[in-house]
Scaffold this motif. Structure first.
Motif: not given
Length: 229
Positions: A27-32, A209-210, A217-220
């Motif tokens: 599986f892909p790793a989570s972002f963490a 995504q998307g 990202v805008r919020y950050g």
């Protein structure tokens, strides 16, 4: 043979529900997990992300029930059988179908009573500071310290990439339920898990995504403003 997510169609996510991905072992790793893997690539072998837990056990210990409880926990939670490797420069979770986790026993009864506490603490710290190999694993280890005939300390160390403080509490509670059942000759009282952590990681990658990712990202960026370079 290991399967990858590229070999199966991605599931549709409806109402942000998480669906288990049966029979998938990579599986892909989570972002963490990706962040922790990246840190380990920069400085491999550091113990700063080890999570230790030591539990004192008083009374007559049923060693077979304890070992069976550990094996059941590892069987129950796929993330405890997970290691990490890179595909196209990104980390992926590799889930082993099984893992035989040994339980070393350190007998400290030969030490004077006042020295046992210090030696117990020293060994717990020593074990907690021993690094993990994210690629080879396992990323969990256990040890039993025997302080007296009816006094033991069970030690569990996990890497943060497969666990956190809240998860450790879950494991300790589940271990207690399993030990109580097995030491009484009863089967596991725990229901099957509807999803595993790798299912969450897959869902997270599909969801974040998307437009959803761009909104985050805008919020950050708005929160940070011009306060940081």
């Amino acid at each position: 043979m290991l399967k990858t997510l590229q070999e199966i169609p991605a599931p549709e996510i409806e109402d942000e529900l998480i669906s288990p991905q049966d029979d998938v072992f990579v599986f892909p790793a989570s972002f963490a997990q990706q962040r922790l893997w990246f840190v380990d690539q920069l400085a491999p072998g550091l113990p700063f992300y080890n999570i230790p837990c030591a539990v004192r056990l008083s009374g007559v210990l049923d060693l077979k029930a304890l070992e069976r409880s550990i094996h059941e926990i590892v069987k129950r939670h796929e993330v405890l059988r997970t290691t990490f490797t890179a595909q196209n420069g990104l980390p992926v979770q590799v889930i082993a179908p099984s893992l035989a986790l040994s339980l070393p026993i350190d007998d400290l009864r030969h030490l004077p009573e006042d020295e046992r506490q210090m030696e117990t603490q020293r060994r717990v710290i020593e074990d907690a500071c021993r690094p993990f190999d994210l690629k080879r694993g396992p990323l969990i280890r256990v040890r039993l310290l025997k302080m007296a005939e009816r006094e033991h300390v069970a030690v569990m160390i996990m890497h943060h990439i497969i666990s956190d403080g809240w998860s450790m509490g879950v494991l300790v509670r589940e271990m207690a339920h399993l030990y109580a059942a097995f030491s009484s000759g009863r089967p596991s009282p725990l229901p099957d898990l509807p999803i595993q952590y790798a299912d969450f990681a897959h869902w997270q990658r599909q969801w974040l995504q998307g437009e959803v990712l761009e909104r985050q990202v805008r919020y950050g960026k708005n929160q940070l403003g011009s306060s940081l370079p």
